[in-house]
Structures are given as structure tokens and as C-alpha cells.
Design a protein around this motif. Structure first.
Motif, PDB file in Angstrom:
ATOM      1  N   TYR A   1      11.183 -13.264   6.284  1.00 28.56           N
ATOM      2  CA  TYR A   1       9.754 -13.575   6.114  1.00 28.56           C
ATOM      3  C   TYR A   1       9.154 -14.023   7.453  1.00 28.56           C
TER       4      TYR A   1
ATOM      5  N   ARG B   1       8.692 -11.234   9.859  1.00 25.15           N
ATOM      6  CA  ARG B   1       7.500 -10.445   9.515  1.00 25.15           C
ATOM      7  C   ARG B   1       6.248 -11.086  10.113  1.00 25.15           C
TER       8      ARG B   1
ATOM      9  N   ILE C   1       7.016  -4.950   0.893  1.00 30.21           N
ATOM     10  CA  ILE C   1       5.859  -5.165   1.776  1.00 30.21           C
ATOM     11  C   ILE C   1       6.226  -4.861   3.219  1.00 30.21           C
TER      12      ILE C   1
ATOM     13  N   HIS D   1       5.834  -1.249   3.562  1.00 28.37           N
ATOM     14  CA  HIS D   1       4.394  -0.980   3.667  1.00 28.37           C
ATOM     15  C   HIS D   1       3.918  -1.229   5.094  1.00 28.37           C
ATOM     16  N   ASP D   2       4.323  -2.355   5.695  1.00 26.29           N
ATOM     17  CA  ASP D   2       3.926  -2.660   7.070  1.00 26.29           C
ATOM     18  C   ASP D   2       4.335  -1.541   8.024  1.00 26.29           C
TER      19      ASP D   2
ATOM     20  N   ALA E   1       7.537   1.860  -0.210  1.00 31.69           N
ATOM     21  CA  ALA E   1       6.993   0.562  -0.591  1.00 31.69           C
ATOM     22  C   ALA E   1       6.650   0.523  -2.067  1.00 31.69           C
TER      23      ALA E   1
ATOM     24  N   PHE F   1       8.282  -2.101  -4.945  1.00 27.09           N
ATOM     25  CA  PHE F   1       7.606  -2.995  -5.889  1.00 27.09           C
ATOM     26  C   PHE F   1       7.956  -2.621  -7.330  1.00 27.09           C
TER      27      PHE F   1
ATOM     28  N   ARG G   1       5.424 -13.300  -3.913  1.00 27.83           N
ATOM     29  CA  ARG G   1       5.766 -11.873  -4.034  1.00 27.83           C
ATOM     30  C   ARG G   1       4.649 -11.093  -4.722  1.00 27.83           C
TER      31      ARG G   1
ATOM     32  N   TRP H   1       2.078 -10.414  -2.043  1.00 22.11           N
ATOM     33  CA  TRP H   1       2.450  -9.313  -1.143  1.00 22.11           C
ATOM     34  C   TRP H   1       1.986  -7.966  -1.729  1.00 22.11           C
ATOM     35  N   GLU H   2       2.162  -7.813  -3.030  1.00 23.98           N
ATOM     36  CA  GLU H   2       1.723  -6.560  -3.638  1.00 23.98           C
ATOM     37  C   GLU H   2       0.200  -6.446  -3.589  1.00 23.98           C
TER      38      GLU H   2
ATOM     39  N   GLU I   1      -1.625  -7.571  -1.156  1.00 26.50           N
ATOM     40  CA  GLU I   1      -1.933  -7.142   0.208  1.00 26.50           C
ATOM     41  C   GLU I   1      -1.879  -5.620   0.323  1.00 26.50           C
ATOM     42  N   ARG I   2      -0.906  -5.023  -0.337  1.00 24.02           N
ATOM     43  CA  ARG I   2      -0.811  -3.554  -0.313  1.00 24.02           C
ATOM     44  C   ARG I   2      -1.999  -2.941  -1.044  1.00 24.02           C
TER      45      ARG I   2
END
Length: 931
Positions: free
Chosen positions: A661, A664, A701, A704-705, A712, A716, A730, A733-734, A736-737
Motif C-alpha cells: 500500500y 503504491r 487497484i 488498474h494503476d 483489474a 475485484f 478496499r 479502491w474500487e 477510484e476505478r
């Protein structure tokens, strides 16, 4: 005539004073909901306007008028005559929490000096040791006088450098004495880190002084202090003994690095330029953090030793007899070390009748040792201790036991305790204590703060030497009688059988109780009771769960755990349990650091290995919250090394995920993916279902980044297949996507679910994260008012804790919101300029914070926002800024690169740059790849 409440004047006044709604509501004594009715105009009746017949409303008007400096006729105005409906007012955007840095280009014209506010008297929070006899130093004092009086000094941070006892504090005290205590245009704030190392206390006192008594939550203090110094007159911060909060090198820390991230950020801001404020610092170490500003923003001023003539003069003033050659020969044994010469002069002049022949000079010289000056001083002090009367020697030893400057009543309480605590002072009363302290002060061994509340202290060298002369039972008895908080003047309570026996079982919240518990913990460590100290941290103070997550006391928690670092490095036994058979990333064992270093694995031997691992892990949590990602990584690596050696798989699973984390946040996506793969493999092998789902969500995530959209989505989905749901971090994070893909409504619905759960459980950091994402979602669907409200709510946790990750999200949202207001709301020229200036301030403040702390993805996003906000200054300027943001974007940050390419191309097109087409084509290609 019907009158109404002028809510627009109220809003303008609050924003001009840079106050939040919560702060102004508290100032006038109402809850925030009531205050908002006034600011929105909801108190105005459509028919009757605003009636003040009720006494509550009259009091409210009086308080607002007094607090904001507005006359009553500006708050109560006649109802405007009906006319064409005006355009909708733009949503309120909270004022920025930090302003943009001053231009650093040598060609940039200097900003005009701010208007002179009321004069301030110097504030000496701590008394500095006064040299009883001060000689020499004429050249350095002349330079310092010019620097203090300069309208715009270069450098802004000046450091007096020298070994301990070289005379740094004496020079600083002498300069301040020359300045006097009369009111000045710029304030003078004096603080000694020898007396109090609490950074949160330092920031609170400095802000209270410079901001005329204003009080702010802990998380806001640093930025509010920076704002106050930036906008003020030529303020001076005189800071003594900075080396006690600097690293000695090793374990990844540079020699002279400031260990507290908040203090480090303040010094970097001062070096960059905070208005015309300046700081004069004393330290044994150069300020490594300010190397980028060496010469212009920061400079070290090394102190030379006293010349033989100056040393001889100093001996003569202490009452040593003899001709010039005799005094020079005697002073030569001390190598020109100012404190050594002074102590030698005091010893010979005060106890040996001034006869230099009575001291054997040869015993004072030992040039073959690594630290000859300190060794020479130690020999003088040993001789001094033997010659002092027993009661005065014991008085100095007991004074050296106390953590900071002591009031006479605390010393009397020790004497009345009897036994080893009183020693040869047994039977002394107030008169005898005054005489003893006065004699030690005349001898130059102690110094005192001014009346009416005198406190006594001594030089750190003298304190360390005489502290060792106190019998061990004296320290133990002092420990049992309870903790002494920094600066405490209260008498010692009767001794319980053990201080832990009376420790409360509910974790404290108020600062005074926290201070007392922290002092107890330090005393336990000094007594060699590291396990008991750990119990105080985990049980009484509640550990990170309470100190960090509930109270937001990040600096305190980091400092408390730093105290567990040992003087001598521990011996780490080889593991007796086979490590996991999975293939985790290679974790290099931390290098054992030199004594006194800040190594997270340099911990007391009597702490069990698992406790050492937990301690290292929690140090990482505080460091990451404060924005010190580099040190947080080292802490998690130390935790993982211990967890691996012990076969503690659940600890290793957590540690690998937390390190991933953190990587990231720093933009090291590939490294983070490697770590989370190891964590997932271990969780699968051991059957840790909850850890598995968290790992899968973090892995998703990260993919995804990196631009791997299909992987990604599968990640999920895999997390949900194991029973996971949109919850906690968590779930965010989804979200954010979802936001990256433009699924605004879906993101908003999912975030509200997470928000409800986080608020119910009291997870303030998660709640702030959720509000920041909700602000982005509502902003994208055009509800600017809702976005502004979510920004305010997200910043509440930042104000409490100062958590850097949360602060960066808020800076980004605030900049986006200001740009949206300027682009979508009808504004006149002045209002549009003000809104764009706010966007610039927010973006550049966040950009500086992200750069300083190493948050690479956030840096890219904020750099692009700063480029967009620069468009009114010229398309070419904005395009250049966008190209710089693109150049600094990490290649692995696919979405950051897309944002940078898109805006660099768009702004280049506005500037007529032929490279625009290529940039836009690259953006289109990358956008297609990301789907």
C-alpha cells in the motif's frame, strides 16, 4: 421597512479571515447547523425578513459583529427591491490550507512587504542558558545583528553549528538579550528543544503567539503557522538544541535529518520563503533536509573555538589568578572549548581560591580519544563533583534527573520524600534550597528563568554527567512517585507501590493526561523497564488504534515509539522456526545502525521479538500518516524481517500488504504488485480469508494503476467471489476505478455505502477518503455545491490528524472544484480571478507537499491542476507547466500519464504549439488501451 440578515457579508468576512464554518460557529458559541442557517440566509423569512425581537438573535448579531469586526448596520440591511433574478451564487469553497510558495526565480520581482500589524513582545517559552561571563564572538554577533534586522534576510534559516558546549546557546541568548523585551514590529519566539521535544506543543505555542491567541486543531497547526508567518512582518524563530530531534545517521536516515516530518516541513517552508520570517537555530548537526536551499535559503555558521586570548580572559573573569601566560597555558588544556573553559574557571575560581597551581592540568588533556573536547570536560566535571559540598552535588544530581526545567516546589517535594531521593539534602527547607540553587547558579552550573516563576535547569553535558552520580534507587523512587510532564511545576504525589498499578484503564483524550502518560513511559524506559513502557503505550495510551485513528496524535505516537530505540544495538537471535516456503520478495535484513540512531529494529533486548515487530509496524503507521514514506518503508521492512524469522505468517501477511500500500502511494507500482502477490500467496496457504480479500482488492487497484483494465476488473471480481463486499478501504479502491472510468453514479452509490459503514464504526480516515471521492463524483455530475460540502467534511480529519494522504486528496478536490466554479459559474472579473487564484493555491500547496513527501501519483495530478490554473497567465505558461508535469510523471502510472498527455496536448494546442497534435495522438492511443 423590512430588514434582512446580510448573509453575503457574513460569508465574505469569514472567507477574508480564513475561518472555517466550524471555527466561526465555535467562536460565537453556536452549533455549526445554526451558524449555517445564518450564512445561507435561511434565517430570513420570505415575508417578515429578519426580526431581532428575540434576545437570542440579538446576542447572535452582537457576537458576529464583535468576532468579525462588522458593524451591525452591515449585518442588518433593508430588504432589496425586487428586480431581475441574479445568477446563482457559486458554491462556497473552503479557503486553502496552505498558500502557494513565493516565486524562487532570481528574475522574479520581490513581493511587496506586508502591512505592519500591531507590535509583539518577544516570547521566551523557555529560558536559554546565560553565560555568566561572555567574551569574544564579536564578528559573529555583528553578522547576526545585521541578519536579524534585514528586511528580507538571506538566508531565511541560519544555523549556529558546533559541538556540544561550543557556546551556541550562549551566543543566541546574548543576541536575544541585546534585542530586549520591548515590543517589536516582528515577533521573537524562543523555544528550547532541550527542554521540550514535543513538536505538537511547539507548533501550538508558536501559532498561539504569532496568530494572536488563535487555537486550531492539531492537523491544521503547521499550515496555519506557515500562513501566519508568510503574511506577517519580519518574525524571528529562535530555536535552541535542534540536534535532539535530528538523526545521527544510519538506518537510511541522513546525518542531521529532522526526524519529525512536521518540523521538517516547517523548516523546508522557511528555507523556501515564508514572507519575511526567519529562523535562527542552534545544533550540533547541519540541517540535511535543507541542502537543496543551501546558500540562498539556508546556511550553516560554524563556531570556532575560543582563541587563547579569549579563553585566558574568560578564566580571569571567573576569578582565576595569574599572568597572561599562566592563564593561556591553563586554558590550552581545554582546547578552547567554551563550556570546558567556563567550568574550569568556575572550578578554580570558585572552589580552589583562584589558584591555577591547585589543578593538575595534565589530567585534563587526552587528545588521543575520539572526542577529546567531551573527554576533557568530563574530567573537569569529575573533579568539580568531588570538590562540591555533598548537599549541592546531590542537588545538582537530582535536578539532572528531571526531564526539563524544574520549579523549586518540585525539588522540595523530592527532598521531603527522604531516602535516596533527598540524599545529603535531607532536612533542607525552602531557604536552604534557595541558597543551594543560588550558589550553583553563581558557579555557572545551573541557570534559571526570570521571576516570578523561576525554573532551574542546566546544560545537557552537565545534566548527563551529574545524572549518573544519582544513586539508582533515586531514579526508581522518582519513577514510582509518578510522571513529571514537561515543564510540570506540581509537587510529586505520594508513591504508589508501582506506577502501573494506578494507570487508568480508559485511554486518555485530553492533552494533559496524554503528556503525563508519555512522561511515565519515558521514565520507565530510563529505568530499563521497556516491557512496562510498551504496556503503557498499548494499554494506557491505546496504541495506534487510539492515538492515531481516534485522536489523530500522529507526532506524539511517532515520538513515543522513537524513544524505544536503544543506545546499544540489540543482538538479534537467528530464527528458530523455518520461514514460509512461499517466495516472498527479497527482504534485506536492516543494517544495524550506530548507537543512538533511529533504526526501527534498534530496540531493547528485553522486548519479545513479536513485540519488536509490532512496535516497528506501528512506527511505520505513524510515519506514513505524517508523510514520511521512506521511513515507513524501513519500519515495515523491519517488521516483515522479524515476522519472517519468527514464522509469524499472519503478521507477515499484513506487513507485506501494508508495505505494498505504501509503495503504491510512492508510485512504485511494480514493487507494490510484487509485495501484494507474496501477501496473497501466504494468505491463501494459511487460509486467511479476510486477508486474502484485502490483498486481492489491493492487487486489483494496482493493476488498474498500471493500465491493465481487464485484469483489474477480474481482480475485484475475485475479491467479491471470496465473500468480499464494497467496504472500508478496499471498497474505496474500487470506487477510484469507477471514477477513472467515468461511472459517476455507480461510484457515488458505492461510496455512500462505504461512508455509512465507516462513520458508524468511527473510522475517520476512511470517512475522509469517502467524502473526497464523493466530492469528485458530485463535481463530475455538475453539483458544485454538494462537492464543496464533501470537501469541507473530508477536511475535518485532516484538521484533526494532519494525515498527508488525506490532505493531498483534499488539495486535489479543492483545486478541481475551484476550476469548475471558474469555468461553469457566471462570475465577474474579480471573482473569477480570485477563484482561479484559489485553484492555483490549492494545487501548488498540494504539489509542494506531494513532492516533499514523495507521493508521486498525487504529484502528477496536482502538477496538471496547477498547469490548468495557470492558463489565465498565458497559454504558453500553462503549456510549459503541463509539459513539465508530463516529464515528471512515472511511466508506470498509466492514468496519471493519460491525464498529463491530455492536458499537455490541450494546453499546447491553446498556445499554438505544433507538438500539440503528437501529444493528443499519444493521449488518444493510451485512452484506447485503457478502455
Amino acid at each position: 421597512m423590512v430588514q434582512v440578515f446580510n448573509h453575503e457579508a457574513l460569508l465574505r468576512a469569514r472567507i477574508e479571515l480564513n475561518l472555517t464554518q466550524e471555527q466561526l460557529a465555535a467562536a460565537v458559541g453556536v452549533d455549526v447547523r445554526t451558524y449555517r442557517r445564518y450564512e445561507t440566509g435561511a434565517v430570513n423569512d420570505p415575508t417578515e425578513g429578519f426580526s431581532v425581537r428575540h434576545p437570542t438573535r440579538r446576542r447572535m448579531i452582537e457576537r458576529l459583529s464583535a468576532e468579525l469586526g462588522l458593524p451591525g448596520d452591515e449585518l442588518l440591511i433593508p430588504r432589496p427591491t425586487p428586480g431581475p433574478a441574479p445568477p446563482a451564487a457559486p458554491p462556497q469553497i473552503e479557503p486553502p490550507r496552505a498558500l502557494a510558495p513565493e516565486p524562487t526565480s532570481p528574475d522574479a520581482p520581490p513581493a511587496p512587504l506586508p502591512p505592519s500589524p500591531p507590535s509583539l513582545r518577544p516570547l521566551h517559552v523557555h529560558a536559554l542558558q546565560r553565560a555568566r561571563h561572555f567574551v569574544g564572538r564579536d564578528a559573529i554577533l555583528a553578522e547576526l545583528r545585521l541578519w536579524v534586522d534585514a528586511p528580507r534576510p538571506e538566508p531565511r534559516v541560519l544555523t549556529l553549528l558546533g559541538v556540544g558546549g561550543a557556546g551556541k546557546t550562549s551566543i543566541l541568548e546574548h543576541l536575544l538579550a541585546e534585542l530586549g523585551d520591548a515590543p517589536r514590529e516582528g515577533g521573537v519566539f524562543v523555544w528550547s528543544f532541550y527542554e521540550d521535544q514535543r513538536i505538537e506543543a511547539f507548533l501550538s505555542e508558536a501559532l498561539r503567539y504569532f496568530a494572536a491567541g488563535a487555537a486550531f486543531p492539531p492537523g491544521e497547526r503547521l499550515l496555519r503557522l506557515e500562513e501566519t508567518l508568510r503574511a506577517g512582518p519580519p518574525h524571528l524563530l529562535a530555536l535552541d538544541g535542534l540536534e535532539v530531534v535530528q538523526a545521527e545517521g544510519g538506518a537510511g536516515r541522513a546525518h542531521g535529518e529532522i526526524v519529525d516530518p512536521l518540523l521538517r516541513r516547517l523548516f523546508c517552508a522557511l528555507a523556501r520563503g515564508l514572507g519575511v520570517a526567519r529562523a535562527l537555530v542552534t545544533s550540533r548537526f547541519a540541517l540535511a533536509d535543507l541542502d537543496p536551499w543551501t546558500g540562498q535559503g539556508s546556511r550553516g555558521l560554524p563556531l570556532s573555538t575560543l582563541t587563547t586570548s579569549e579563553a585566558a580572559l574568560l578564566l580571569r573573569r571567573w576569578g582565576v589568578h595569574g599572568d597572561e601566560r599562566t592563564l593561556r597555558d591553563l586554558s590550552a588544556t581545554s582546547g578552547g572549548h567554551a563550556l570546558s573553559v567556563a567550568v574550569l574557571g568556575s572550578y578554580v575560581g570558585g572552589l580552589l581560591g583562584g589558584d591555577p597551581a591547585a589543578v593538575r592540568a595534565a589530567t585534563l588533556a587526552d587528545a588521543a580519544l575520539d572526542d577529546p573536547l567531551a573527554r576533557r570536560l568530563a574530567r573537569v566535571l569529575s573533579a568539580y563533583a568531588s570538590a562540591l559540598p555533598p548537599a549541592e552535588r546531590d542537588l545538582l544530581a537530582r535536578l539532572s534527573l528531571l526531564p526539563a526545567a524544574a520549579a523549586p516546589d518540585a525539588l522540595l517535594a523530592m527532598i521531603h520524600g527522604g531516602g535516596d531521593l533527598a540524599g545529603a539534602m535531607l532536612g533542607w527547607g525552602p531557604a536552604e534550597l534557595r541558597r543551594g540553587l543560588g550558589r550553583l547558579e553563581r558557579l555557572g552550573l545551573v541557570f534559571t528563568s526570570p521571576a516570578p516563576d523561576p525554573r532551574y535547569s542546566t546544560h545537557p553535558f552537565i545534566r548527563e554527567h551529574f545524572r549518573a552520580l544519582a544513586p539508582p534507587d533515586a531514579a526508581s523512587t522518582l519513577l514510582q512517585r509518578g510522571p513529571l510532564a514537561p515543564g510540570s511545576i506540581s509537587t510529586l504525589p505520594p508513591p504508589p507501590p508501582d506506577p502501573l498499578a494506578s494507570a487508568p484503564r480508559r485511554a486518555p483524550r485530553d492533552p494533559a493526561s496524554l503528556d503525563l502518560h508519555e512522561a511515565l513511559l519515558h521514565q520507565l524506559l530510563d529505568a530499563g523497564r521497556a516491557r512496562d513502557a510498551w504496556d503503557v503505550y498499548t494499554r494506557s495510551l491505546g496504541g495506534f488504534t487510539h492515538l492515531g485513528l481516534v485522536l489523530g496524535e500522529m507526532s506524539r505516537g511517532a515520538r513515543v515509539l522513537r524513544a524505544f530505540s536503544t543506545i546499544e544495538p540489540p543482538t538479534i537471535a537467528p530464527p528458530t522456526i523455518e520461514p514460509p516456503t512461499i517466495a516472498p520478495p527479497t527482504i534485506a535484513p536492516p543494517t544495524i545502525a550506530p548507537p543512538g540512531s533511529d533504526d526501527p529494529q534498534n530496540l531493547p533486548d528485553d522486548l519479545p521479538p513479536l513485540v519488536r515487530a509490532e512496535l516497528a509496524y506501528e512506527r511505520g503507521l505513524y510515519a506514513a500518516a505524517l508523510g514520511d514514506l521512506a521511513f515507513a518503508r524501513r519500519c515495515y521492512e523491519a517488521h516483515n524481517t522479524l515476522g519472517e524469522s519468527l514464522g509469524a505468517s499472519i503478521h507477515l501477511t499484513t506487513g507485506l500488504r501494508t508495505l505494498a500500500y505504501t509503495e503504491r502511494l510512492a508510485g512504485a507500482f511494480s514493487r507494490a504488485l510484487h509485495l501484494i502477490d507474496a501477501s496473497i500467496a501466504l494468505a491463501e496457504r494459511e487460509g486467511y480469508t479476510s486477508h486474502l480479500t484485502r490483498g486481492l482488492a489491493l492487487r486489483a487497484i494496482l493493476l488498474h494503476d498500471l493500465g491493465e483494465g481487464a485484469a483489474a476488473a477480474q481482480g475485484f471480481a475475485a475479491a467479491r467471489a471470496h465473500g468480499d463486499r464494497l467496504a472500508a478501504r478496499r471498497g474505496l479502491w474500487e470506487v477510484e476505478r469507477m471514477l477513472a472510468l467515468g461511472a459517476w453514479q455507480e461510484a457515488e452509490e458505492a461510496t455512500r455505502s462505504v461512508l455509512h459503514q465507516s462513520a458508524r464504526l468511527g473510522w475517520q480516515g476512511h470517512t475522509s477518503h469517502a467524502h473526497a471521492l464523493l466530492g469528485r463524483a458530485t463535481l463530475e455530475r455538475g453539483d458544485l455545491g454538494a462537492a464543496a460540502e464533501h470537501l469541507t467534511l473530508a477536511r475535518q480529519w485532516v484538521a484533526t490528524s494532519g494525515e498527508v494522504e488525506a490532505a493531498l486528496r483534499c488539495h486535489e478536490l479543492a483545486a478541481r472544484l475551484a476550476l469548475a466554479v471558474a469555468g461553469e459559474t457566471p462570475l465577474d472579473g474579480a471573482a473569477a480571478g480570485s477563484t482561479l487564484a484559489r485553484a492555483t493555491q490549492e494545487a501548488e500547496a498540494g504539489l509542494h507537499l506531494a513532492t516533499l513527501c514523495g507521493f508521486a501519483p498525487a504529484r502528477t495530478r496536482l502538477a496538471i491542476l496547477a498547469a490548468r490554473a495557470a492558463l489565465p497567465r498565458g497559454a504558453a505558461i500553462a503549456a510549459t507547466a503541463a509539459r513539465a508535469a508530463l516529464a515528471s510523471a512515472d511511466p508506470g502510472d498509466a492514468w496519471g500519464r493519460l491525464d498529463a498527455l491530455s492536458w499537455a496536448g490541450a494546453l499546447a494546442q491553446r498556445a499554438g504549439d505544433p507538438a500539440a497534435a503528437q501529444l493528443l495522438q499519444q493521449a488518444a492511443t493510451l485512452r484506447a488501451q485503457l478502455q
